[in-house]
Motif scaffolding. Sequence first.
Motif, PDB file in Angstrom:
ATOM      1  N   GLU A 165       0.828  -1.215   0.000  1.00 16.65           N
ATOM      2  CA  GLU A 165       0.000   0.000   0.000  1.00 16.65           C
ATOM      3  C   GLU A 165       0.860   1.262   0.000  1.00 16.65           C
ATOM      4  O   GLU A 165       0.519   2.262  -0.649  1.00 16.65           O
ATOM      5  CB  GLU A 165      -0.938   0.003   1.209  1.00 16.65           C
ATOM      6  N   MET A 166       1.980   1.239   0.700  1.00 12.62           N
ATOM      7  CA  MET A 166       2.894   2.379   0.699  1.00 12.62           C
ATOM      8  C   MET A 166       3.476   2.593  -0.698  1.00 12.62           C
ATOM      9  O   MET A 166       3.696   3.733  -1.125  1.00 12.62           O
ATOM     10  CB  MET A 166       4.018   2.169   1.719  1.00 12.62           C
ATOM     11  N   THR A 167       3.711   1.492  -1.411  1.00 11.07           N
ATOM     12  CA  THR A 167       4.205   1.587  -2.788  1.00 11.07           C
ATOM     13  C   THR A 167       3.167   2.264  -3.675  1.00 11.07           C
ATOM     14  O   THR A 167       3.504   3.129  -4.498  1.00 11.07           O
ATOM     15  CB  THR A 167       4.535   0.188  -3.337  1.00 11.07           C
ATOM     16  N   TYR A 168       1.903   1.869  -3.510  1.00 10.20           N
ATOM     17  CA  TYR A 168       0.827   2.500  -4.275  1.00 10.20           C
ATOM     18  C   TYR A 168       0.770   4.007  -4.001  1.00 10.20           C
ATOM     19  O   TYR A 168       0.649   4.818  -4.925  1.00 10.20           O
ATOM     20  CB  TYR A 168      -0.528   1.879  -3.908  1.00 10.20           C
ATOM     21  N   VAL A 169       0.844   4.361  -2.726  1.00  9.05           N
ATOM     22  CA  VAL A 169       0.767   5.781  -2.351  1.00  9.05           C
ATOM     23  C   VAL A 169       1.968   6.548  -2.901  1.00  9.05           C
ATOM     24  O   VAL A 169       1.836   7.700  -3.339  1.00  9.05           O
ATOM     25  CB  VAL A 169       0.679   5.925  -0.813  1.00  9.05           C
ATOM     26  N   ALA A 170       3.140   5.912  -2.905  1.00  7.69           N
ATOM     27  CA  ALA A 170       4.335   6.557  -3.451  1.00  7.69           C
ATOM     28  C   ALA A 170       4.155   6.846  -4.947  1.00  7.69           C
ATOM     29  O   ALA A 170       4.543   7.917  -5.440  1.00  7.69           O
ATOM     30  CB  ALA A 170       5.559   5.663  -3.234  1.00  7.69           C
TER      31      ALA A 170
END
Length: 233
Positions: free
Chosen positions: A83-88
Motif C-alpha cells: 500500500e505504501m508503494t501505491y501511495v508513493a
Amino acid sequence: MANTQLLRTIVGIIGNIISFCLFLSPVPTFVKIYKAKSVQQFKPDIYLATIVNCLMWVFYGTPLVTKNNVLVVTTNAVGFVIEMTYVAIFFIYSNRNKRRKILFVLLIEAIYCVVLVFCVLHFAHTLKQRAMVVGIICIIFNILMYFSPLTIMRLVIKTKSVKYMPFLISLANFANGLVWVIYALFRFDINLVIPNGLGALSGLVQLVLYGIYYRTTDWGNENSNSEVSMNNV
C-alpha cells in the motif's frame, strides 16, 4: 492439540496467500497511472486508509497485544509495504496540491498510530485489555475496508451490469473473509471473526449480484475499473 495448531497454521498460510492477491489486485490501476504519467481521476483514499488498517492489525498480532498470531502480522506487514508503494506512485504522478494532501494524511496517520500504541502500552497493562482495545479499533477499520465496494454494488443494481465489479476480486473477498474466519475459530478470536465474517458476507453478496446480472451486462467497450479492491484481515 498439535494437530489443531498445525491446521490453524495451514489455514493462516492460505489466508496470507489470498490476502496478498487482494493487496495486488489494484496493480492494473497503477500500470495505467504509470503509462499516462498522471493519476487522472483515480483517488488515493482507499490506499491511505488501508495503510492504517494494516498497521493496526500488525500491532494486534504482535506479542505485545496477542499471542500466536504471527500470520496476522506477516500478511499485514506485506500489505503495508504494498500500500505504501501505491501511495508513493500516487505521490510521484500527482500535482502539488494532491501531494500536500497525501503528505498531510500520512502525517496524521503516523501521529495517530504512535499515540495509539503509546496509550495502549502505557494504560492497558494486560494482554486481555490490550487485545480488547486494539481489537475494537481493528474491527472498525476492517469493516470499513470490506464494505468499501458498497457503492459499486449499488451501481450494479442500478445499471443491471457487473462490468465494473470484477468477478475475481469479489471471489477473493469472499474467500479471504471465509478463510480468516476459519483461522479465528481454531483459537476463538472474536476480533477476527466479526470483521472477516462480515467480509465473507460482503463478498458473497457481490457473487450473488454477479450471478443475477451477468446475463444483462453489456460487455461491449469494456474498460476495466481496477480500483475496486479490498483488503485483508
